[in-house]
Design a protein around this motif. Sequence first.
Motif, PDB file in Angstrom:
ATOM      1  N   VAL A  23       1.179  -2.241 -11.844  1.00 24.12           N
ATOM      2  CA  VAL A  23       0.224  -2.041 -12.772  1.00 24.12           C
ATOM      3  C   VAL A  23       0.419  -0.342 -12.639  1.00 24.12           C
ATOM      4  O   VAL A  23       0.389   0.336 -11.885  1.00 24.12           O
ATOM      5  N   SER A  24       0.826   0.158 -14.000  1.00 26.69           N
ATOM      6  CA  SER A  24       1.027   1.540 -14.052  1.00 26.69           C
ATOM      7  C   SER A  24       0.205   2.328 -14.794  1.00 26.69           C
ATOM      8  O   SER A  24      -0.453   1.720 -15.664  1.00 26.69           O
ATOM      9  N   GLU A  25       0.038   3.500 -14.321  1.00 26.07           N
ATOM     10  CA  GLU A  25      -0.805   4.453 -15.360  1.00 26.07           C
ATOM     11  C   GLU A  25      -0.019   5.491 -16.185  1.00 26.07           C
ATOM     12  O   GLU A  25      -0.614   6.445 -16.584  1.00 26.07           O
ATOM     13  N   TYR A  38       0.089   2.461 -10.030  1.00 32.98           N
ATOM     14  CA  TYR A  38      -1.216   2.341  -9.603  1.00 32.98           C
ATOM     15  C   TYR A  38      -1.549   0.907  -8.456  1.00 32.98           C
ATOM     16  O   TYR A  38      -2.166   1.197  -7.588  1.00 32.98           O
ATOM     17  N   TYR A  72       2.096   5.062  -2.972  1.00 34.22           N
ATOM     18  CA  TYR A  72       2.080   6.393  -2.719  1.00 34.22           C
ATOM     19  C   TYR A  72       3.704   6.678  -2.943  1.00 34.22           C
ATOM     20  O   TYR A  72       3.901   7.929  -2.873  1.00 34.22           O
ATOM     21  N   GLU A 119       2.390   3.003 -19.533  1.00 37.82           N
ATOM     22  CA  GLU A 119       1.117   2.583 -19.053  1.00 37.82           C
ATOM     23  C   GLU A 119       1.194   0.845 -19.335  1.00 37.82           C
ATOM     24  O   GLU A 119       1.326   0.379 -20.374  1.00 37.82           O
ATOM     25  N   GLY A 120       0.400   0.055 -18.235  1.00 35.35           N
ATOM     26  CA  GLY A 120       0.436  -1.387 -18.680  1.00 35.35           C
ATOM     27  C   GLY A 120       0.644  -1.985 -17.345  1.00 35.35           C
ATOM     28  O   GLY A 120       1.058  -1.638 -16.275  1.00 35.35           O
ATOM     29  N   ARG A 121       0.992  -3.375 -17.512  1.00 34.31           N
ATOM     30  CA  ARG A 121       1.516  -4.316 -16.574  1.00 34.31           C
ATOM     31  C   ARG A 121       2.688  -4.640 -16.839  1.00 34.31           C
ATOM     32  O   ARG A 121       3.118  -5.019 -17.930  1.00 34.31           O
ATOM     33  N   LYS A 133       0.896  -1.051   0.123  1.00 34.49           N
ATOM     34  CA  LYS A 133      -0.034  -0.021  -0.063  1.00 34.49           C
ATOM     35  C   LYS A 133       0.844   1.261  -0.032  1.00 34.49           C
ATOM     36  O   LYS A 133       0.591   2.268  -0.560  1.00 34.49           O
TER      37      LYS A 133
END
Lengths: 220, 386
Positions: free
Chosen positions: B335-337, B343, B73, B316-318, B69
């Motif tokens: 997992v990227s934004e 993300y 951040y 973006e993507g995995r 978690k």
Amino acid sequence: MGLITEKLPKMMAGMPGSDIIFTRMDAVINWARANSLWPLTFGTSCCAIEMMMAPGASRHDLARFGAEVARPSPRQADMLILAGTIVKRMAPRLRTLYEQMPEPRYVIATGACTISGGPFIYHSYSTVRGADTIIPVDVYVPGCPPRPEGLLYGLLTLQKMIRSGETVREPGIRHKPVTSETPEGITIEDIKSEMLALLEKDAVVDVRKAAEQMERPTGI
Amino acid sequence: MNVHVSTLDEKTRSSLAIESHSETEEYFINMGPQHPSTHGVLRLILKLDGETVREVIPVLGYIHRSIEKISEYSTYRQIVHLTDRMDYLSAIMNNWAVARTVEKAAEIETNERIESIRTIVSELERIHSHQLGWGVLGMDMGAFTPFLYGFRDREMITDILEETIGARLTMNYIQPGGVMFDIHPDFVRKVKEYLAYFKPKLDEYEDLLSGNPILQQRLRNVGIMDAETALSMGATGPVLRASRVPYDLRKIEPYGMYGEVEFRVAIGTAGDCWDRYYVRIEEMRQSMRIIEQLIDNIPEGKFLLKKPAAKLTIPEGRHYSQIETARGVLGFYIVSEGKETPYRAYFRTPNFHNLWSLTAMAPGGRVGDLVAIISSLDLVIPDIDR
């Protein structure tokens, strides 16, 4: 052994039959307590390895200061070395362990995690921010993890506290050594309340609000 | 889809309701979270019939620090600093898992100097992790001397690494795009000296503990796990290799300089505690062999190609990548934004999967054997809970 071979002969009063020594009861008891602290083997994470390094291994050898008899049972121990992060699930168990230890009992908090939450102070939903919110702590040893030398210094500080502090009639009174001065007009309570306010602001996450703000990434 | 997850309460209650086939009565006891031989705060609920273990139920979460978690951040460089608090005995290798994933995803290049420094320090750390495992196994079996020997030799590696890195245990060294500092001028000399010192010492280790008939009786034919069970439990590292599966990411999917050095993968034959113990001893030999081949010719060049101040984003993507730590396969999944922070971040940690092989090995054995099995798995509990 310096005490017995060097200091004692000067203090002894010669009497017929045998030599007699006069001293205060508290001085003898505190001397004995300070030099035979039995730690509880309580390690949760990384600091436990450095804690094992200090009393267990041969280089740093905590036995020189009379604290090497590590006990797995809290009923036989009188010093609790908090080594590693305390999380919310472990907190009641830690409290139980502390209460199972016989009086007088002493607590050393090693590492950033047990002092304030350390690297897990922000955005963590499970870490306890400071072990002193659960049990009273006598000595804090900072570091991530502290070097074994740091732990030795913490132990020596605790011994100093024990020697100068308690009396038999009033057990449980601790005289904490002053480590650093705070500026005029600021008390420790001010700093603590400010820290807590900051933490609450950062750590309490409104999950629904966060979910609304967060958009799901496209293409996943 | 309706999935029923049985709770701990249900599990213990339902098995109490079934009548025992033997004449004795089955009962439950707790092992941990405060127990000297669980290496931390692992809690096991044991279903016992006399002294025979019928079932082991691991209960987790006593050191769950929500690292995944916090990673959501944190920027990718900040995540590196969290990973070495997971499996603190292979801190540098944990850093490498993040660095490798980020480098693969963001297409950051490295040079040969970076890769060989990474390989050398990782192998040094693998040696010191196995030394600790060896010493603690000896202590769990009732011999205190191995603990002293293991820690004495481990301290010397810590000193060498401290000169270069500055930390003794939680070392943040490998980061995306290189390593944090250049190696100390004395590094090469001291590593060579250490190898010359430790080679005869490893034979001494074997004289001291491996040849001991008591240790052999406590480890041989205890906690046997065949290859199929090990694979289905997801075990990796020495635990899987001891069960005769020659799966080592360093050979199968070479990264760093592992493709260019010669070494052999140690495997066991029976899959018992003894094999898991001996695979680790053999791995120390192979690690020394790897370091010997690399230490003399570390190529010249930069040690950090991507500046720490530069913004680091991942498309973006995995993204997934994995490496072999001292305890098995550590995977890092992002997992990227397309932002600076992920993300979602997920760590596939080796100890979590190795722990569950305990539930397949322990039933049928004695309580005393359980201590031997836990010790031979060489678990690090914060790595299980993360």
